[in-house]
Write a protein that holds these residues in place. Structure first.
Motif, PDB file in Angstrom:
ATOM      1  N   ALA A   1       0.852  -1.190   0.000  1.00 16.68           N
ATOM      2  CA  ALA A   1       0.000   0.000   0.000  1.00 16.68           C
ATOM      3  C   ALA A   1       0.888   1.241   0.000  1.00 16.68           C
ATOM      4  O   ALA A   1       2.106   1.150   0.194  1.00 16.68           O
ATOM      5  CB  ALA A   1      -0.896   0.019   1.241  1.00 16.68           C
ATOM      6  N   VAL A   2       0.258   2.370  -0.203  1.00 17.60           N
ATOM      7  CA  VAL A   2       0.915   3.651   0.073  1.00 17.60           C
ATOM      8  C   VAL A   2       0.663   3.975   1.535  1.00 17.60           C
ATOM      9  O   VAL A   2      -0.496   3.957   1.980  1.00 17.60           O
ATOM     10  CB  VAL A   2       0.381   4.780  -0.830  1.00 17.60           C
ATOM     11  CG1 VAL A   2       1.039   6.101  -0.452  1.00 17.60           C
ATOM     12  CG2 VAL A   2       0.632   4.455  -2.297  1.00 17.60           C
ATOM     13  N   TYR A   3       1.731   4.236   2.263  1.00 21.06           N
ATOM     14  CA  TYR A   3       1.627   4.509   3.700  1.00 21.06           C
ATOM     15  C   TYR A   3       1.749   6.023   3.930  1.00 21.06           C
ATOM     16  O   TYR A   3       2.679   6.671   3.426  1.00 21.06           O
ATOM     17  CB  TYR A   3       2.723   3.764   4.450  1.00 21.06           C
ATOM     18  CG  TYR A   3       2.409   2.301   4.624  1.00 21.06           C
ATOM     19  CD1 TYR A   3       2.436   1.435   3.532  1.00 21.06           C
ATOM     20  CD2 TYR A   3       2.045   1.781   5.868  1.00 21.06           C
ATOM     21  CE1 TYR A   3       2.115   0.097   3.674  1.00 21.06           C
ATOM     22  CE2 TYR A   3       1.732   0.439   6.016  1.00 21.06           C
ATOM     23  CZ  TYR A   3       1.769  -0.397   4.920  1.00 21.06           C
ATOM     24  OH  TYR A   3       1.443  -1.724   5.053  1.00 21.06           O
ATOM     25  N   TYR A   4       0.804   6.529   4.703  1.00 21.99           N
ATOM     26  CA  TYR A   4       0.742   7.960   4.994  1.00 21.99           C
ATOM     27  C   TYR A   4       0.949   8.218   6.481  1.00 21.99           C
ATOM     28  O   TYR A   4       0.363   7.530   7.331  1.00 21.99           O
ATOM     29  CB  TYR A   4      -0.622   8.529   4.600  1.00 21.99           C
ATOM     30  CG  TYR A   4      -0.922   8.442   3.124  1.00 21.99           C
ATOM     31  CD1 TYR A   4      -1.605   7.348   2.601  1.00 21.99           C
ATOM     32  CD2 TYR A   4      -0.549   9.463   2.259  1.00 21.99           C
ATOM     33  CE1 TYR A   4      -1.902   7.267   1.248  1.00 21.99           C
ATOM     34  CE2 TYR A   4      -0.839   9.397   0.900  1.00 21.99           C
ATOM     35  CZ  TYR A   4      -1.509   8.293   0.407  1.00 21.99           C
ATOM     36  OH  TYR A   4      -1.797   8.225  -0.935  1.00 21.99           O
ATOM     37  N   CYS A   5       1.739   9.211   6.759  1.00 22.60           N
ATOM     38  CA  CYS A   5       1.899   9.704   8.117  1.00 22.60           C
ATOM     39  C   CYS A   5       0.904  10.838   8.319  1.00 22.60           C
ATOM     40  O   CYS A   5       0.636  11.612   7.391  1.00 22.60           O
ATOM     41  CB  CYS A   5       3.330  10.208   8.293  1.00 22.60           C
ATOM     42  SG  CYS A   5       3.691  10.986   9.864  1.00 22.60           S
ATOM     43  N   ALA A   6       0.371  10.947   9.520  1.00 22.24           N
ATOM     44  CA  ALA A   6      -0.609  11.997   9.791  1.00 22.24           C
ATOM     45  C   ALA A   6      -0.437  12.515  11.208  1.00 22.24           C
ATOM     46  O   ALA A   6      -0.075  11.762  12.116  1.00 22.24           O
ATOM     47  CB  ALA A   6      -2.026  11.474   9.597  1.00 22.24           C
TER      48      ALA A   6
END
Length: 123
Positions: free
Chosen positions: A92-97
């Motif tokens: 997957a594309v991993y996003y930091c938030a």
């Protein structure tokens, strides 16, 4: 507004490990809860892990519990996601938030997002 930049993604074989990093700048990120989310092709973005502002509390999706570890270094304004025993379904594309404050309950409480980093796990 907090600026977030992820790094550390890549291609790995099943069973392997990767460590994602998320460098934060601006705002008061060290006082905010931080999280990692991911989005696989054709699927909605989903929660992966989160950590309180102090690092004292961590939360994980059932699908990654026991394999992934979230941590943070407030002195470096960086959040990490150590991913072990990777599976093809982790691709997957991993996003930091960054949450808007110490509090979070849902994805909508996260107001700042990185651009994402691709993780691909081959079988």
């Amino acid at each position: 507004q907090v600026q977030l930049v992820e790094s550390g993604g890549g291609l790995v074989q099943a069973g392997g490990s990767l460590r994602l990093s998320c460098a934060a700048s601006g705002g008061n990120s060290k006082y905010a809860s931080m999280g990692w989310f991911r989005q696989a092709p054709g699927k909605e973005r989903e929660f992966v892990a989160a950590i309180s502002w102090s690092g004292g509390s961590t939360y994980y999706a059932d699908s990654v519990k026991g394999r992934f570890t979230i941590s943070r270094d407030n002195a470096k304004n960086t959040v990490y996601l150590q991913m072990n025993s990777l599976k093809p379904e982790d691709t997957a594309v991993y996003y930091c938030a960054a949450a808007r404050s110490w509090y979070f309950a849902t994805e909508t409480d996260f107001g700042s997002w990185g651009q994402g980093t691709q993780v691909t796990v081959s079988s």
